[in-house]
Write a protein that holds these residues in place. Sequence first.
Motif, PDB file in Angstrom:
ATOM      1  N   ALA A  81     -31.632  22.864 -24.959  1.00 48.05           N
ATOM      2  CA  ALA A  81     -31.258  22.203 -26.213  1.00 48.05           C
ATOM      3  C   ALA A  81     -32.428  21.463 -26.842  1.00 48.05           C
ATOM      4  O   ALA A  81     -32.446  21.225 -28.054  1.00 48.05           O
ATOM      5  CB  ALA A  81     -30.105  21.232 -25.974  1.00 48.05           C
ATOM      6  N   SER A  82     -33.422  21.101 -26.034  1.00 46.52           N
ATOM      7  CA  SER A  82     -34.540  20.353 -26.618  1.00 46.52           C
ATOM      8  C   SER A  82     -35.396  21.249 -27.520  1.00 46.52           C
ATOM      9  O   SER A  82     -36.100  20.752 -28.389  1.00 46.52           O
ATOM     10  CB  SER A  82     -35.384  19.721 -25.516  1.00 46.52           C
ATOM     11  N   ILE A  83     -35.315  22.576 -27.299  1.00 49.01           N
ATOM     12  CA  ILE A  83     -36.189  23.465 -28.081  1.00 49.01           C
ATOM     13  C   ILE A  83     -35.843  23.427 -29.576  1.00 49.01           C
ATOM     14  O   ILE A  83     -36.719  23.154 -30.400  1.00 49.01           O
ATOM     15  CB  ILE A  83     -36.152  24.898 -27.513  1.00 49.01           C
ATOM     16  N   PRO A  84     -34.574  23.697 -29.971  1.00 45.82           N
ATOM     17  CA  PRO A  84     -34.297  23.610 -31.410  1.00 45.82           C
ATOM     18  C   PRO A  84     -34.583  22.224 -31.984  1.00 45.82           C
ATOM     19  O   PRO A  84     -34.991  22.110 -33.150  1.00 45.82           O
ATOM     20  CB  PRO A  84     -32.802  23.939 -31.518  1.00 45.82           C
ATOM     21  N   PHE A  85     -34.390  21.194 -31.175  1.00 43.22           N
ATOM     22  CA  PHE A  85     -34.651  19.842 -31.685  1.00 43.22           C
ATOM     23  C   PHE A  85     -36.135  19.660 -32.020  1.00 43.22           C
ATOM     24  O   PHE A  85     -36.497  19.262 -33.126  1.00 43.22           O
ATOM     25  CB  PHE A  85     -34.198  18.809 -30.656  1.00 43.22           C
ATOM     26  N   TYR A 106     -31.417  12.039 -37.053  1.00 40.22           N
ATOM     27  CA  TYR A 106     -31.189  13.017 -38.129  1.00 40.22           C
ATOM     28  C   TYR A 106     -30.847  12.316 -39.445  1.00 40.22           C
ATOM     29  O   TYR A 106     -31.346  12.666 -40.508  1.00 40.22           O
ATOM     30  CB  TYR A 106     -30.054  13.977 -37.759  1.00 40.22           C
ATOM     31  N   HIS A 107     -29.986  11.306 -39.357  1.00 39.76           N
ATOM     32  CA  HIS A 107     -29.495  10.655 -40.569  1.00 39.76           C
ATOM     33  C   HIS A 107     -30.648  10.013 -41.357  1.00 39.76           C
ATOM     34  O   HIS A 107     -30.708  10.123 -42.581  1.00 39.76           O
ATOM     35  CB  HIS A 107     -28.467   9.593 -40.177  1.00 39.76           C
ATOM     36  N   TRP A 108     -31.542   9.326 -40.649  1.00 39.35           N
ATOM     37  CA  TRP A 108     -32.607   8.617 -41.361  1.00 39.35           C
ATOM     38  C   TRP A 108     -33.921   9.393 -41.420  1.00 39.35           C
ATOM     39  O   TRP A 108     -34.904   8.885 -41.932  1.00 39.35           O
ATOM     40  CB  TRP A 108     -32.812   7.228 -40.729  1.00 39.35           C
ATOM     41  N   PHE A 109     -33.914  10.607 -40.850  1.00 39.49           N
ATOM     42  CA  PHE A 109     -35.120  11.427 -40.887  1.00 39.49           C
ATOM     43  C   PHE A 109     -35.633  11.608 -42.318  1.00 39.49           C
ATOM     44  O   PHE A 109     -36.808  11.349 -42.601  1.00 39.49           O
ATOM     45  CB  PHE A 109     -34.844  12.785 -40.219  1.00 39.49           C
ATOM     46  N   PRO A 110     -34.773  12.000 -43.267  1.00 38.33           N
ATOM     47  CA  PRO A 110     -35.264  12.177 -44.640  1.00 38.33           C
ATOM     48  C   PRO A 110     -35.813  10.874 -45.226  1.00 38.33           C
ATOM     49  O   PRO A 110     -36.810  10.894 -45.951  1.00 38.33           O
ATOM     50  CB  PRO A 110     -34.028  12.618 -45.419  1.00 38.33           C
ATOM     51  N   LYS A 111     -35.173   9.770 -44.869  1.00 39.58           N
ATOM     52  CA  LYS A 111     -35.613   8.491 -45.439  1.00 39.58           C
ATOM     53  C   LYS A 111     -37.048   8.173 -45.028  1.00 39.58           C
ATOM     54  O   LYS A 111     -37.867   7.786 -45.844  1.00 39.58           O
ATOM     55  CB  LYS A 111     -34.642   7.388 -44.969  1.00 39.58           C
ATOM     56  N   PHE A 112     -37.363   8.343 -43.767  1.00 43.10           N
ATOM     57  CA  PHE A 112     -38.664   7.839 -43.300  1.00 43.10           C
ATOM     58  C   PHE A 112     -39.752   8.900 -43.234  1.00 43.10           C
ATOM     59  O   PHE A 112     -40.924   8.561 -43.125  1.00 43.10           O
ATOM     60  CB  PHE A 112     -38.497   7.119 -41.964  1.00 43.10           C
ATOM     61  N   THR A 113     -39.387  10.180 -43.272  1.00 37.76           N
ATOM     62  CA  THR A 113     -40.441  11.190 -43.325  1.00 37.76           C
ATOM     63  C   THR A 113     -40.583  11.743 -44.736  1.00 37.76           C
ATOM     64  O   THR A 113     -41.573  12.378 -45.062  1.00 37.76           O
ATOM     65  CB  THR A 113     -40.131  12.379 -42.401  1.00 37.76           C
ATOM     66  N   GLY A 114     -39.551  11.534 -45.553  1.00 38.77           N
ATOM     67  CA  GLY A 114     -39.576  12.096 -46.897  1.00 38.77           C
ATOM     68  C   GLY A 114     -39.271  13.583 -46.922  1.00 38.77           C
ATOM     69  O   GLY A 114     -39.483  14.256 -47.925  1.00 38.77           O
ATOM     70  N   ARG A 115     -38.780  14.114 -45.818  1.00 34.82           N
ATOM     71  CA  ARG A 115     -38.474  15.550 -45.736  1.00 34.82           C
ATOM     72  C   ARG A 115     -37.061  15.753 -45.224  1.00 34.82           C
ATOM     73  O   ARG A 115     -36.558  14.950 -44.437  1.00 34.82           O
ATOM     74  CB  ARG A 115     -39.414  16.255 -44.743  1.00 34.82           C
ATOM     75  N   MET A 116     -36.427  16.840 -45.635  1.00 33.26           N
ATOM     76  CA  MET A 116     -35.121  17.200 -45.093  1.00 33.26           C
ATOM     77  C   MET A 116     -35.325  17.999 -43.805  1.00 33.26           C
ATOM     78  O   MET A 116     -36.295  18.737 -43.676  1.00 33.26           O
ATOM     79  CB  MET A 116     -34.325  18.047 -46.090  1.00 33.26           C
ATOM     80  N   PHE A 117     -34.398  17.850 -42.868  1.00 33.40           N
ATOM     81  CA  PHE A 117     -34.467  18.697 -41.666  1.00 33.40           C
ATOM     82  C   PHE A 117     -33.653  19.963 -41.906  1.00 33.40           C
ATOM     83  O   PHE A 117     -32.918  20.062 -42.896  1.00 33.40           O
ATOM     84  CB  PHE A 117     -33.954  17.938 -40.443  1.00 33.40           C
ATOM     85  N   TYR A 118     -33.814  20.937 -40.996  1.00 34.21           N
ATOM     86  CA  TYR A 118     -33.066  22.186 -41.127  1.00 34.21           C
ATOM     87  C   TYR A 118     -31.700  22.030 -40.481  1.00 34.21           C
ATOM     88  O   TYR A 118     -31.592  21.808 -39.279  1.00 34.21           O
ATOM     89  CB  TYR A 118     -33.835  23.352 -40.498  1.00 34.21           C
ATOM     90  N   GLU A 119     -30.695  22.149 -41.321  1.00 37.62           N
ATOM     91  CA  GLU A 119     -29.332  21.934 -40.863  1.00 37.62           C
ATOM     92  C   GLU A 119     -28.929  22.938 -39.776  1.00 37.62           C
ATOM     93  O   GLU A 119     -28.295  22.581 -38.785  1.00 37.62           O
ATOM     94  CB  GLU A 119     -28.415  22.039 -42.094  1.00 37.62           C
ATOM     95  N   GLY A 120     -29.343  24.175 -39.929  1.00 34.84           N
ATOM     96  CA  GLY A 120     -28.945  25.213 -38.963  1.00 34.84           C
ATOM     97  C   GLY A 120     -29.450  24.882 -37.567  1.00 34.84           C
ATOM     98  O   GLY A 120     -28.691  24.891 -36.590  1.00 34.84           O
ATOM     99  N   GLY A 164     -30.284  22.034 -36.508  1.00 35.85           N
ATOM    100  CA  GLY A 164     -29.600  20.828 -36.077  1.00 35.85           C
ATOM    101  C   GLY A 164     -28.258  21.161 -35.430  1.00 35.85           C
ATOM    102  O   GLY A 164     -27.901  20.614 -34.393  1.00 35.85           O
ATOM    103  N   LYS A 165     -27.533  22.097 -36.054  1.00 39.79           N
ATOM    104  CA  LYS A 165     -26.215  22.454 -35.506  1.00 39.79           C
ATOM    105  C   LYS A 165     -26.362  23.146 -34.156  1.00 39.79           C
ATOM    106  O   LYS A 165     -25.569  22.916 -33.234  1.00 39.79           O
ATOM    107  CB  LYS A 165     -25.465  23.346 -36.500  1.00 39.79           C
ATOM    108  N   VAL A 166     -27.403  23.984 -34.038  1.00 40.55           N
ATOM    109  CA  VAL A 166     -27.639  24.630 -32.745  1.00 40.55           C
ATOM    110  C   VAL A 166     -27.932  23.562 -31.685  1.00 40.55           C
ATOM    111  O   VAL A 166     -27.401  23.593 -30.574  1.00 40.55           O
ATOM    112  CB  VAL A 166     -28.826  25.625 -32.842  1.00 40.55           C
ATOM    113  N   HIS A 167     -28.768  22.602 -32.069  1.00 42.10           N
ATOM    114  CA  HIS A 167     -29.096  21.503 -31.157  1.00 42.10           C
ATOM    115  C   HIS A 167     -27.824  20.785 -30.730  1.00 42.10           C
ATOM    116  O   HIS A 167     -27.604  20.523 -29.550  1.00 42.10           O
ATOM    117  CB  HIS A 167     -30.064  20.539 -31.861  1.00 42.10           C
ATOM    118  N   PHE A 168     -26.965  20.496 -31.697  1.00 42.20           N
ATOM    119  CA  PHE A 168     -25.733  19.787 -31.347  1.00 42.20           C
ATOM    120  C   PHE A 168     -24.870  20.609 -30.405  1.00 42.20           C
ATOM    121  O   PHE A 168     -24.402  20.114 -29.373  1.00 42.20           O
ATOM    122  CB  PHE A 168     -24.915  19.430 -32.593  1.00 42.20           C
ATOM    123  N   ALA A 169     -24.667  21.884 -30.723  1.00 42.49           N
ATOM    124  CA  ALA A 169     -23.766  22.702 -29.909  1.00 42.49           C
ATOM    125  C   ALA A 169     -24.285  22.784 -28.471  1.00 42.49           C
ATOM    126  O   ALA A 169     -23.532  22.567 -27.515  1.00 42.49           O
ATOM    127  CB  ALA A 169     -23.629  24.095 -30.520  1.00 42.49           C
TER     128      ALA A 169
END
Lengths: 563, 312
Positions: free
Chosen positions: A487-491, A417-431, A433-438
């Motif tokens: 959990a893999s689905i939101p990811f 997640y941390h380096w996703f924006p760096k290497f894809t040039g896109r932001m991920f969806y925070e929401g 991401g949080k569902v994935h984490f929980a």
Amino acid sequence: MTITNYDERVLKASHPVPGAPNNWRRFFGFNTDAKVIGIQYIVTALFFLLLGGLLGMLIRGELITPPSDLFDPSVYNGLYTMHGTVMLFLFLFPVLSGLTNLLVPPMIGAPDMAFPKLNALAFWLVPVFSIVLLASFFVPGGPASSGWWSYPPVSIQNPLGHFLNGQMLWIVAIGLSGVSSIIGALNFVTTIIQMRAPGMGFFKMPIFIWTVLAAQILQLLGLPALTGGAIMLFFDLNFGTSFFNPETGGDPVLFQHFFWFYSHPAVYVMVLPVFGIFSELFPAYSRKPLFGYKFVAVASFGITILSLVVWVHHMFYTGTPMWMRNLFMFTTMLIAVPTGVKVFAWIATLWGGNLRLNTPMLFCLGGLFNFIFGGITGVMLATVPIDIHVGNTYFVVAHFHYIIFNTIAFGIFAGIYHWFPKFTGRMFYEGLGKVHFALTFIGATLNWLPLHWAGLLGMPRRVASYDPEFAIWNVIASIGAFMLGVASIPFILNMVSSWSRGKKAPPNPWGAIGLEWLLPSPPPHENFEDDIPTVLNEPYNYGLNKPFVFDEEFYISKALNDS
Amino acid sequence: MKSNLKRIINQKLISIVGVSLAIFIDLLLSKLMASWSYSWLPVQASSAAPYVDNLFAFETGIGTFIFLGCSGVIGWVLIFNRAPKYDESFGEPIEGNTNLEIVWTVIPLLLVIAIAIYSTNINSTLKNLGSKSKYDPQKDLIQNSELGQNISDAPIDVIARQWNWEFVYPEGFSSSELHLPINNKINFRLISKDVLHGFYIPAFRLKQDIIPGSIIEYSLTPTRAGVYRLRDSMFSGTYFSENQTNVIVESKDSYQNWIHKTVKKVPVNGLNQAGILYKKRLEKGDRGWATVPPNPPPMVNEPGDYQQPHEG
Ligand code: HEM
Ligand SMILES: [Cu+2]
Ligand SMILES: [Cu+2]
């Protein structure tokens, strides 16, 4: 201005094939760009995480009830063996090689890896040995089913007697994986030693680089033992030699020494880069310098050295003499010291910070929390009398999943997640991401916390059936496992949709310090090209007003303009 | 000026009291957890068990203290140090503190040295493992009677196979169940006829791998009457999980009775769960992945009662 350790070869390092096509097709061919290879590794590995997770859920499906009713026990044994093997050799090692490929060159200001072609070769061995391994599902007799340790004599029993058998393919696959890892390790070590930006002395390297170096040196020292053991096992299995076969005078315990001489350090090969990720992310999201940078850096090598002399803790009840058990108990427990230095440093980094709890930080915090727990059960396992009771039970399974999934996989998700924006040039969806984490945190806790008690009560590991008194712990664990599947689905959803149409990422969305954040997102083909920054200070100077590189403004505006 | 100093002293006082209180609560909970940890383990049925359990409780206590201490701090910063949305300002720029580093290097170092010494002492008290000698699995066993003169010291042979257990008693009979007299030091010779197995009795807190090609001498002292499970603990192939039987610890008298009764019994097929399952598999068309067939059950004087309830 201090320019030290500037290696003239930096700019003369062999550059990758110029002009790789800048489209998605480059990910499917023999590409020598470390950033492409990194993504190839990571995507391949994540696919195998799904496969390994599916196998994990199948075994948890069997274990939701005491009798062996879902599969024949022979099938169960094949499934758990393949689960462990896929997870370690097809998921964990490749995903870490992927992150290492993505991060090492930009983090040290190098245009690419030292040996781009070898780098691509190391990657392309992954699909090769994966296919070899997975083909074993389809050979007569089924895949290897003697556990990922493949201890002889079980592993050389070869019930059908065919030359082509699952265990044999397993050994070939592990051998090829070893070749790939050695090539990778040579490349990473050379790159880090030779191609750092001007001014980046060892004590100005990011901790991630320290940990990669420590881990890859371990690979180089340990892999020959595993390879030697594997070759002898292959001969015993297929040509009737007797290195390990007691019926003809061999010694089965000898294999265990070969195996663990590598496979214990292998755990540190996997966990060290995750310590690196923690050390990058905690400062960035606490907005504070890393507490005791030099201690954290040096502790990595403390761990490397100690981890080479602890392997016998896997053999406390195999007939090892007492003096040796005491000695290896002691060395194993010593690892707690440098590891503790790191843990306390991360906690001190959080203290008094200004915490941003986004997805990568949540995975880091969850991983740290789980790691403290797993570290404590680890010291218990190092204690000979306790290990004699809980060794080879579900207590061990629970412990190592706390390390391998609840810490290492958490750290890997954090890094992705941390380096996703760096290497894809896109932001991920925070929401998402949080569902994935929980889901991941709750699922993982349900899955592995209860199993400690099953083990304490005496439930052996690797069983297809068990006595009913263990049912309760196993039911909870299976529910947790299925939750991890969900959990893999939101990811997946997040990764696919963010990469294809996420918001465009700025060069440094997290306000993090590090050479990679001075590059545009995604970085150009050869990173800094001819404008390699000169490093002035230790990294992690959050809030300290000490610039990391000379003329930082220039790089910041250049990155903005190029984005 | 004065009131400022007072405020600083007050703050210091509050934090000292707070930290002491937190440490006190942590200690209390760790103590509770340590005493609770005994209930996580099976009944204590051998002389080794109390040592293991005390050590486990000790480490549970220390572990709880560290775990709660660390996660307490993490919980604290999660509550009090969260950045408001869009706030990217820096935290306190503390780079480190060498004294603290020394403290958290030296204290854990002393702690693990203490644990290691404590466990080393327990190891030399327990001394379950005897010597290991070469053994040719093709050959038959040396007759027990050739060994110890005194029959009560003579070892019971534990013979592990894919997938059954056989216990050969010095009196010259064999059993699928392991009967042991309470409070006697029992000697064993652990023997595997094929692959690695593990001799594991959770209620005894003892486990020893059995290595084909070697005879391993082993000893233990049961201390509590009852029926316990003996489980194969080192993966041994297809029917590994079925490779278990019961251990029956009984008074000296009833043990002697059992021996006299059993010596006279006609040998019958021993316990054979793996064989039963394998037969079922063959009936259903031998589906599944390859397996070596289970060994036929050994002929034993005492097949035992696998179904009787066990504790631990
Ligand atoms: C969905 C998540 C997962 C589930 C449900 C799961 C479940 C299991 C289970 C039930 C076992 C059998 C334990 C035994 O009987 O010894 C096992 C073994 C194992 N798992 Fe996992 N696991 C998961 C994720 C992982 C991950 C992420 C890794 C590594 C990266 C991993 C590595 C292993 C290894 C190495 C073994 C040992 C296999 C052996 O004994 O040979 N697992 N897992
Ligand atoms: Cu280890
Ligand atoms: Cu461990």
